[in-house]
Write a protein that holds these residues in place. Structure first.
Motif, PDB file in Angstrom:
ATOM      1  N   PHE A 248       0.835  -1.194   0.000  1.00  0.00           N
ATOM      2  CA  PHE A 248       0.000   0.000   0.000  1.00  0.00           C
ATOM      3  C   PHE A 248       0.875   1.250   0.000  1.00  0.00           C
ATOM      4  N   ILE A 249       0.311   2.322  -0.537  1.00  0.00           N
ATOM      5  CA  ILE A 249       1.017   3.597  -0.624  1.00  0.00           C
ATOM      6  C   ILE A 249       0.043   4.725  -0.295  1.00  0.00           C
ATOM      7  N   VAL A 250       0.465   5.618   0.572  1.00  0.00           N
ATOM      8  CA  VAL A 250      -0.261   6.868   0.792  1.00  0.00           C
ATOM      9  C   VAL A 250       0.233   7.834  -0.288  1.00  0.00           C
ATOM     10  N   VAL A 251      -0.627   8.146  -1.255  1.00  0.00           N
ATOM     11  CA  VAL A 251      -0.186   8.857  -2.457  1.00  0.00           C
ATOM     12  C   VAL A 251      -0.446  10.369  -2.405  1.00  0.00           C
ATOM     13  N   GLY A 252      -1.061  10.868  -1.372  1.00  0.00           N
ATOM     14  CA  GLY A 252      -1.325  12.298  -1.294  1.00  0.00           C
ATOM     15  C   GLY A 252      -2.335  12.577  -0.195  1.00  0.00           C
ATOM     16  N   ALA A 253      -2.663  13.852  -0.081  1.00  0.00           N
ATOM     17  CA  ALA A 253      -2.074  15.002  -0.733  1.00  0.00           C
ATOM     18  C   ALA A 253      -1.114  15.681   0.245  1.00  0.00           C
ATOM     19  N   GLN A 254      -0.164  16.402  -0.303  1.00  0.00           N
ATOM     20  CA  GLN A 254       0.778  17.122   0.547  1.00  0.00           C
ATOM     21  C   GLN A 254       0.051  18.115   1.447  1.00  0.00           C
ATOM     22  N   LYS A 255       0.547  18.262   2.677  1.00  0.00           N
ATOM     23  CA  LYS A 255      -0.026  19.161   3.684  1.00  0.00           C
ATOM     24  C   LYS A 255      -1.469  18.807   4.017  1.00  0.00           C
ATOM     25  N   ALA A 256      -1.761  17.510   3.993  1.00  0.00           N
ATOM     26  CA  ALA A 256      -3.126  17.055   4.304  1.00  0.00           C
ATOM     27  C   ALA A 256      -3.113  15.969   5.370  1.00  0.00           C
ATOM     28  N   GLY A 257      -2.094  15.942   6.208  1.00  0.00           N
ATOM     29  CA  GLY A 257      -2.083  15.001   7.317  1.00  0.00           C
ATOM     30  C   GLY A 257      -1.383  13.690   7.038  1.00  0.00           C
ATOM     31  N   THR A 258      -0.644  13.586   5.941  1.00  0.00           N
ATOM     32  CA  THR A 258       0.005  12.315   5.622  1.00  0.00           C
ATOM     33  C   THR A 258       1.122  11.981   6.606  1.00  0.00           C
ATOM     34  N   THR A 259       1.809  12.999   7.116  1.00  0.00           N
ATOM     35  CA  THR A 259       2.869  12.737   8.097  1.00  0.00           C
ATOM     36  C   THR A 259       2.285  12.186   9.389  1.00  0.00           C
ATOM     37  N   ALA A 260       1.173  12.763   9.836  1.00  0.00           N
ATOM     38  CA  ALA A 260       0.522  12.266  11.040  1.00  0.00           C
ATOM     39  C   ALA A 260       0.023  10.841  10.833  1.00  0.00           C
ATOM     40  N   LEU A 261      -0.581  10.573   9.676  1.00  0.00           N
ATOM     41  CA  LEU A 261      -1.070   9.225   9.401  1.00  0.00           C
ATOM     42  C   LEU A 261       0.075   8.225   9.405  1.00  0.00           C
ATOM     43  N   PHE A 262       1.183   8.572   8.772  1.00  0.00           N
ATOM     44  CA  PHE A 262       2.338   7.682   8.733  1.00  0.00           C
ATOM     45  C   PHE A 262       2.858   7.417  10.149  1.00  0.00           C
ATOM     46  N   ASP A 263       2.830   8.443  10.978  1.00  0.00           N
ATOM     47  CA  ASP A 263       3.283   8.300  12.365  1.00  0.00           C
ATOM     48  C   ASP A 263       2.374   7.343  13.127  1.00  0.00           C
ATOM     49  N   TYR A 264       1.076   7.488  12.969  1.00  0.00           N
ATOM     50  CA  TYR A 264       0.129   6.570  13.613  1.00  0.00           C
ATOM     51  C   TYR A 264       0.327   5.139  13.102  1.00  0.00           C
ATOM     52  N   LEU A 265       0.499   4.984  11.799  1.00  0.00           N
ATOM     53  CA  LEU A 265       0.621   3.646  11.223  1.00  0.00           C
ATOM     54  C   LEU A 265       1.894   2.948  11.673  1.00  0.00           C
ATOM     55  N   GLY A 266       2.875   3.721  12.101  1.00  0.00           N
ATOM     56  CA  GLY A 266       4.100   3.118  12.624  1.00  0.00           C
ATOM     57  C   GLY A 266       3.861   2.306  13.883  1.00  0.00           C
ATOM     58  N   ASP A 267       2.730   2.513  14.537  1.00  0.00           N
ATOM     59  CA  ASP A 267       2.397   1.762  15.748  1.00  0.00           C
ATOM     60  C   ASP A 267       1.570   0.510  15.463  1.00  0.00           C
ATOM     61  N   GLU A 268       1.226   0.290  14.200  1.00  0.00           N
ATOM     62  CA  GLU A 268       0.411  -0.868  13.843  1.00  0.00           C
ATOM     63  C   GLU A 268       1.280  -2.118  13.715  1.00  0.00           C
ATOM     64  N   PRO A 269       1.028  -3.147  14.504  1.00  0.00           N
ATOM     65  CA  PRO A 269       1.895  -4.332  14.482  1.00  0.00           C
ATOM     66  C   PRO A 269       1.857  -5.107  13.170  1.00  0.00           C
ATOM     67  N   GLY A 270       0.806  -4.942  12.390  1.00  0.00           N
ATOM     68  CA  GLY A 270       0.702  -5.697  11.142  1.00  0.00           C
ATOM     69  C   GLY A 270       1.337  -5.019   9.946  1.00  0.00           C
TER      70      GLY A 270
ATOM     71  N   LEU B  88      -8.746   4.302  -0.747  1.00  0.00           N
ATOM     72  CA  LEU B  88      -9.392   4.781   0.472  1.00  0.00           C
ATOM     73  C   LEU B  88      -9.116   6.271   0.577  1.00  0.00           C
ATOM     74  N   ILE B  89     -10.179   7.067   0.645  1.00  0.00           N
ATOM     75  CA  ILE B  89     -10.050   8.516   0.766  1.00  0.00           C
ATOM     76  C   ILE B  89     -10.393   8.925   2.192  1.00  0.00           C
ATOM     77  N   LEU B  90      -9.503   9.662   2.808  1.00  0.00           N
ATOM     78  CA  LEU B  90      -9.670  10.135   4.177  1.00  0.00           C
ATOM     79  C   LEU B  90      -9.536  11.655   4.200  1.00  0.00           C
ATOM     80  N   GLN B  91     -10.003  12.266   5.291  1.00  0.00           N
ATOM     81  CA  GLN B  91      -9.884  13.710   5.440  1.00  0.00           C
ATOM     82  C   GLN B  91      -8.998  14.039   6.636  1.00  0.00           C
ATOM     83  N   SER B  92      -8.148  15.029   6.468  1.00  0.00           N
ATOM     84  CA  SER B  92      -7.210  15.397   7.526  1.00  0.00           C
ATOM     85  C   SER B  92      -7.932  15.867   8.779  1.00  0.00           C
ATOM     86  N   ASP B  93      -9.044  16.563   8.619  1.00  0.00           N
ATOM     87  CA  ASP B  93      -9.786  17.040   9.790  1.00  0.00           C
ATOM     88  C   ASP B  93     -10.308  15.868  10.620  1.00  0.00           C
TER      89      ASP B  93
END
Length: 246
Positions: free
Chosen positions: A7-29, A170-175
């Motif tokens: 899987f790849i988070v493909v966008g968008a810049q300045k839309a919370g992708t860094t926070a999402l990546f940080d959260y996903l780093g805690d996922e054991p799978g 999967l489309i998500l919103q930063s808010d």
């Protein structure tokens, strides 16, 4: 070619992708790349007639049964990136984080201004400053000065859906991620086929913009100017996804 990235988070810049990546780093799978933004599929120095995917795979842990993923938000915007991803793994799952395009443009400008890359005021950048993209390579695209252009989500999602099936996206919103990360992470787990987990994540702020004198503000006139620019594309996005930014 070895085990493919799942899987790849493909966008968008300045839309919370860094926070999402940080959260996903805690996922054991999950087994994430060693840096958040790998910048493989937007690399114009590679020979795309015969790309070396071994270089890409070297950024990930060895296959061990976990899903491998990365987050490079320019992929949604940069020409040929999505096409290259499809050639690499047509079954890949894609995650797209979106944010109100006006706020996204303002946040993008603040980042580049704080870095010293941008020197023009925001009001000028979103108007005559867009002409700089005509001198860019590839033509019409720029990594730093694309404040307005990256916000045409409808156009970009339409292109993505011409290459991948809707159930691969999967489309998500930063808010939503900021307000309720557990609900968003549950959606990601379901999308990736991971086991559900009890809500246990506290909201966190990641990669917050610098506090400094930017010499510009997001004025009501600037916001209205951008909303008029985005009006047709906003309708396009709503027709494709049902998502609308008011």
């Amino acid at each position: 070619m070895g085990a493919l990235v799942d899987f790849i988070v493909v966008g968008a810049q300045k839309a919370g992708t860094t926070a999402l990546f940080d959260y996903l780093g805690d996922e054991p799978g999950l087994a994430l790349s060693d840096v958040k933004e790998v910048h493989f599929f937007d690399d114009e120095n590679l020979d795309w007639t015969s790309p070396d995917y071994g270089r890409y795979h070297a950024r990930f842990p060895a296959p061990d049964g976990r899903l491998r993923g990365e987050a490079t938000p320019i992929y949604l915007y940069w020409p040929q990136s999505l096409e290259r991803i499809r050639a690499y793994n047509p079954a890949v799952r894609l995650i797209l984080m979106l944010r109100d395009p006006v706020q996204r443009a303002w946040s993008h400008w603040r980042m580049e201004y704080a870095r010293g890359v941008e020197t023009m005021p925001f009001a000028r950048c979103i108007r005559e400053g867009r002409r700089r993209l005509f001198d860019a390579e590839p033509w019409g695209h720029h990594r730093e000065f694309s404040y307005v252009e990256r916000g045409f989500y409808g156009e970009q999602v339409e292109r993505l859906l011409q290459l991948f099936a809707r159930d691969q996206l999967l489309i998500l919103q930063s808010d939503d991620l900021r307000a309720d990360p557990n609900r968003v992470l549950a959606a990601v787990r379901g999308f990736l086929g991971l086991p559900s987990r009890p809500p246990a994540v506290a909201p966190r702020e990641v990669h917050v913009g610098r506090e400094m004198d930017y010499g510009s503000t997001l004025t009501p006139a600037d916001a209205e100017f951008l909303r008029e620019i985005y009006a047709r594309d906003r309708a396009r996005l709503a027709a494709l996804t049902g998502l609308s930014f008011n």
